[in-house]
Design a protein around this motif. Structure first.
Motif, PDB file in Angstrom:
ATOM      1  N   VAL A   1      -2.319  25.405  17.333  1.00  0.00           N
ATOM      2  CA  VAL A   1      -1.100  25.592  16.554  1.00  0.00           C
ATOM      3  C   VAL A   1      -1.095  24.591  15.396  1.00  0.00           C
ATOM      4  CG1 VAL A   1       1.411  25.667  16.634  1.00  0.00           C
ATOM      5  CG2 VAL A   1       0.079  26.330  18.652  1.00  0.00           C
ATOM      6  N   LEU A   2      -0.943  25.122  14.193  1.00  0.00           N
ATOM      7  CA  LEU A   2      -0.930  24.296  12.980  1.00  0.00           C
ATOM      8  C   LEU A   2       0.496  24.220  12.440  1.00  0.00           C
ATOM      9  CD1 LEU A   2      -4.066  25.894  11.282  1.00  0.00           C
ATOM     10  CD2 LEU A   2      -3.974  23.830  12.695  1.00  0.00           C
TER      11      LEU A   2
ATOM     12  N   THR B   1      -5.258  33.215  12.592  1.00  0.00           N
ATOM     13  CA  THR B   1      -6.630  33.345  12.118  1.00  0.00           C
ATOM     14  C   THR B   1      -7.571  33.339  13.315  1.00  0.00           C
ATOM     15  OG1 THR B   1      -6.080  32.196  10.071  1.00  0.00           O
ATOM     16  CG2 THR B   1      -8.410  32.266  10.678  1.00  0.00           C
ATOM     17  N   THR B   2      -8.471  34.295  13.345  1.00  0.00           N
ATOM     18  CA  THR B   2      -9.470  34.386  14.408  1.00  0.00           C
ATOM     19  C   THR B   2     -10.688  33.564  14.009  1.00  0.00           C
ATOM     20  OG1 THR B   2      -8.715  36.615  14.921  1.00  0.00           O
ATOM     21  CG2 THR B   2     -10.889  36.002  15.744  1.00  0.00           C
TER      22      THR B   2
ATOM     23  N   ALA C   1      -6.145  30.274  15.465  1.00  0.00           N
ATOM     24  CA  ALA C   1      -5.326  29.215  14.878  1.00  0.00           C
ATOM     25  C   ALA C   1      -4.051  29.871  14.362  1.00  0.00           C
ATOM     26  CB  ALA C   1      -6.062  28.515  13.740  1.00  0.00           C
ATOM     27  N   TYR C   2      -2.911  29.384  14.834  1.00  0.00           N
ATOM     28  CA  TYR C   2      -1.613  29.925  14.439  1.00  0.00           C
ATOM     29  C   TYR C   2      -0.964  28.963  13.454  1.00  0.00           C
ATOM     30  CZ  TYR C   2       3.305  31.373  15.000  1.00  0.00           C
ATOM     31  OH  TYR C   2       4.593  31.764  14.785  1.00  0.00           O
ATOM     32  N   ASP C   3      -0.855  29.382  12.205  1.00  0.00           N
ATOM     33  CA  ASP C   3      -0.212  28.596  11.159  1.00  0.00           C
ATOM     34  C   ASP C   3       1.273  28.956  11.177  1.00  0.00           C
ATOM     35  OD1 ASP C   3       0.837  27.596   8.744  1.00  0.00           O
ATOM     36  OD2 ASP C   3      -1.052  27.875   7.692  1.00  0.00           O
ATOM     37  N   VAL C   4       2.071  28.085  11.791  1.00  0.00           N
ATOM     38  CA  VAL C   4       3.489  28.365  12.012  1.00  0.00           C
ATOM     39  C   VAL C   4       4.235  28.594  10.701  1.00  0.00           C
ATOM     40  CG1 VAL C   4       5.653  27.350  12.859  1.00  0.00           C
ATOM     41  CG2 VAL C   4       3.574  27.185  14.232  1.00  0.00           C
ATOM     42  N   PHE C   5       4.023  27.741   9.715  1.00  0.00           N
ATOM     43  CA  PHE C   5       4.806  27.841   8.497  1.00  0.00           C
ATOM     44  C   PHE C   5       4.339  28.955   7.565  1.00  0.00           C
ATOM     45  CE2 PHE C   5       6.050  23.696  10.022  1.00  0.00           C
ATOM     46  CZ  PHE C   5       7.428  23.801   9.891  1.00  0.00           C
TER      47      PHE C   5
END
Length: 194
Positions: A102-103, A155-156, A146-150
Motif C-alpha cells: 500500500v502506497l 499496479t500489477t 501495489a495500491y496507490d491510495v491517493f
C-alpha cells in the motif's frame, strides 16, 4: 487494512471513521502532528472509499499477513515494506500467492514517477512473497500488487523484472558500501542508526 482482508467486505463505508478523524484533526487539545495525521488519514479513507470498486480490490482473495513480518535483505540493506495483506489465487491450477503493498505518498506529482514507484513496490512484493509466503502457494507476479491510495490505482508486478531486481541489488550494494562512511547530522532526531 482490516477492511481489505474481511471476507464479508462489499463496499467500504468509512463515513463514521472519516467524521471522527476530521473531528480529531480540529481538536486543539492534541498536538499539531496528531492533528495532521488525523487529517491525512481521513483523506486516505475518503480516497479508498471513492476508488474501491474501480480498483478491483473487492474481487481479490485478500488474507491477513502474519503479525510478525520479516524484512527483506537486499545486498546487505534491510528493506521494510508497507504490505497490506496476502493475495491468494491460482496459477496453472495450483495454489498461488502474492502480496499487496500500500502506497500512501501523495506528494509525487509526476504520473510516470508514480507508475515507476508502483512497479518497483509490486516487484518488492513479489520478492517478499517468494521469500516468505511460499507455504501458501507459488509466488506469482500477477498476484503481487501495489495500491496507490491517493491515485486510486492498483499496479500489477511486471512479468519481466530481472533488470529491475538487478538495478535494486546494485543500488542496495552501493548503499551498503557507502553507509558506514555517512556522518549522522548533529540535529538528527530519528530512530537509532546502526
Amino acid at each position: 487494512m482490516s477492511f481489505l482482508t474481511d471476507s464479508n467486505r462489499t463496499s467500504p463505508n468509512f463515513s463514521t471513521k472519516i467524521q471522527a478523524l476530521e473531528a480529531r484533526s480540529q481538536d486543539l487539545s492534541i498536538s499539531p502532528k496528531k492533528q495532521g495525521d488525523a487529517s491525512r488519514s481521513a483523506e486516505a479513507l475518503e480516497r479508498v472509499h471513492a476508488a474501491y470498486q474501480k480498483t478491483g480490490l473487492g474481487k481479490l482473495d485478500l488474507v491477513p499477513l502474519p503479525a510478525s513480518r520479516p524484512k527483506l535483505d537486499i545486498q546487505g540493506v534491510t528493506i521494510s515494506l508497507t504490505l497490506g495483506c496476502q493475495v491468494r489465487g491460482q496459477f496453472k491450477g495450483n495454489p498461488a500467492v502474492g502480496a499487496l503493498t500500500v502506497l500512501f505518498n501523495k506528494s509525487e506529482a509526476s504520473a510516470s514517477a508514480r507508475d515507476e514507484r508502483a512497479r518497483t513496490a509490486a516487484a518488492l512484493s513479489l520478492i517478499y512473497a517468494t521469500e516468505h509466503l511460499g507455504g501458501h502457494g507459488k509466488a506469482v507476479a500477477k498476484l503481487c500488487l501495489a495500491y496507490d491510495v491517493f491515485r486510486g490505482t492498483v499496479t500489477t508486478c511486471p512479468s519481466q523484472i530481472a533488470r529491475r531486481i538487478a538495478n535494486m541489488e546494485a543500488t542496495c550494494e552501493e548503499v551498503a558500501l557507502r553507509w558506514p562512511a555517512v556522518k549522522v547530522p548533529d540535529d538528527y532526531d530519528g530512530p537509532p542508526i546502526v
